[in-house]
Write a protein that holds these residues in place. Structure first.
Motif, PDB file in Angstrom:
ATOM      1  N   ARG A  82       0.829  -1.204   0.000  1.00 56.72           N
ATOM      2  CA  ARG A  82       0.000   0.000   0.000  1.00 56.72           C
ATOM      3  C   ARG A  82       0.866   1.258   0.000  1.00 56.72           C
ATOM      4  O   ARG A  82       1.944   1.294   0.563  1.00 56.72           O
ATOM      5  CB  ARG A  82      -0.904   0.030   1.229  1.00 56.72           C
ATOM      6  CG  ARG A  82      -1.795  -1.182   1.346  1.00 56.72           C
ATOM      7  CD  ARG A  82      -3.147  -0.883   0.803  1.00 56.72           C
ATOM      8  NE  ARG A  82      -4.010  -2.035   0.991  1.00 56.72           N
ATOM      9  CZ  ARG A  82      -4.714  -2.561   0.022  1.00 56.72           C
ATOM     10  NH1 ARG A  82      -4.665  -2.042  -1.181  1.00 56.72           N
ATOM     11  NH2 ARG A  82      -5.482  -3.600   0.241  1.00 56.72           N
ATOM     12  N   SER A  83       0.350   2.299  -0.599  1.00 57.10           N
ATOM     13  CA  SER A  83       1.036   3.589  -0.634  1.00 57.10           C
ATOM     14  C   SER A  83       0.939   4.265   0.724  1.00 57.10           C
ATOM     15  O   SER A  83      -0.065   4.146   1.420  1.00 57.10           O
ATOM     16  CB  SER A  83       0.404   4.490  -1.699  1.00 57.10           C
ATOM     17  OG  SER A  83       0.988   5.765  -1.668  1.00 57.10           O
ATOM     18  N   PRO A  86      -0.409  10.622   1.222  1.00 59.62           N
ATOM     19  CA  PRO A  86      -1.762  11.035   1.570  1.00 59.62           C
ATOM     20  C   PRO A  86      -2.699  10.863   0.368  1.00 59.62           C
ATOM     21  O   PRO A  86      -2.258  10.944  -0.777  1.00 59.62           O
ATOM     22  CB  PRO A  86      -1.619  12.517   1.936  1.00 59.62           C
ATOM     23  CG  PRO A  86      -0.213  12.893   1.692  1.00 59.62           C
ATOM     24  CD  PRO A  86       0.552  11.697   1.296  1.00 59.62           C
ATOM     25  N   PRO A  87      -3.976  10.619   0.609  1.00 62.51           N
ATOM     26  CA  PRO A  87      -4.920  10.447  -0.501  1.00 62.51           C
ATOM     27  C   PRO A  87      -5.072  11.739  -1.305  1.00 62.51           C
ATOM     28  O   PRO A  87      -4.783  12.836  -0.800  1.00 62.51           O
ATOM     29  CB  PRO A  87      -6.231  10.074   0.195  1.00 62.51           C
ATOM     30  CG  PRO A  87      -6.081  10.555   1.591  1.00 62.51           C
ATOM     31  CD  PRO A  87      -4.618  10.524   1.911  1.00 62.51           C
ATOM     32  N   PRO A  88      -5.501  11.633  -2.569  1.00 63.54           N
ATOM     33  CA  PRO A  88      -5.622  12.825  -3.418  1.00 63.54           C
ATOM     34  C   PRO A  88      -6.536  13.911  -2.836  1.00 63.54           C
ATOM     35  O   PRO A  88      -6.307  15.098  -3.053  1.00 63.54           O
ATOM     36  CB  PRO A  88      -6.199  12.281  -4.727  1.00 63.54           C
ATOM     37  CG  PRO A  88      -5.903  10.834  -4.721  1.00 63.54           C
ATOM     38  CD  PRO A  88      -5.831  10.419  -3.286  1.00 63.54           C
ATOM     39  N   GLU A  89      -7.552  13.511  -2.100  1.00 60.99           N
ATOM     40  CA  GLU A  89      -8.469  14.513  -1.534  1.00 60.99           C
ATOM     41  C   GLU A  89      -7.814  15.363  -0.440  1.00 60.99           C
ATOM     42  O   GLU A  89      -8.343  16.402  -0.060  1.00 60.99           O
ATOM     43  CB  GLU A  89      -9.760  13.870  -1.022  1.00 60.99           C
ATOM     44  CG  GLU A  89      -9.577  12.783   0.001  1.00 60.99           C
ATOM     45  CD  GLU A  89      -9.443  11.399  -0.623  1.00 60.99           C
ATOM     46  OE1 GLU A  89      -9.395  10.446   0.167  1.00 60.99           O
ATOM     47  OE2 GLU A  89      -9.367  11.258  -1.839  1.00 60.99           O
TER      48      GLU A  89
END
Length: 146
Positions: A82-83, A86-89
């Protein structure tokens, strides 16, 4: 000394990054066992008279997401890392992202004398260790001459 800017406006830094990526994709050493670099996880394969030992270096991978299969003398190690970005949002910007994330799959062809029923796999400290025993009939034995 490698110069790397944190901001993409630096033309020379971007050119160096592109050159490095091209070099990594083109610079490989093919051998009889396949391409020797560029895969994730990195693996070491060795043998003893009694077993074949495989080490896959996969730090940051959840052991539950690793799938190890042995079929017809072919060992497959697959999974996902998993990355940590932070998520794009979150509207955060990653200036440097060199850590591999995503699905992976490595395939190793094994010798004919392995015992597919005696395989052990352990994951500890980011290293997956797979040990496959050789069949007893395949072990060398000394024959006395009379």
């Amino acid at each position: 000394m490698i110069y790397r800017s944190l901001f993409p406006r630096d033309f020379l830094s971007e050119l160096e990054r592109l050159q490095s990526e091209i070099r990594q994709n083109l610079d490989f050493s093919p051998s009889i066992r396949g391409i020797s670099r560029g895969g994730f996880p990195a693996i070491n394969v060795g043998s003893t008279p009694k077993s074949v030992e495989i080490y896959a270096f996969a730090p940051g991978v959840d052991p539950a997401s690793i799938d190890v299969q042995l079929e017809k003398g072919v060992l497959t190690v697959a999974g996902e890392r998993r990355s940590v970005l932070p998520p794009p949002e979150a509207k955060a910007t990653a200036h440097i992202d060199e850590r591999f994330s995503g699905r992976f799959r490595r395939v190793v062809t094994l010798p004919d004398d392995i015992d597919a029923n005696s395989v052990a796999a352990r994951y500890r400290d980011g290293v997956l260790h797979i040990s496959i025993q050789r069949r007893a009939a395949a072990e060398p034995r000394r024959i006395t001459v009379q």
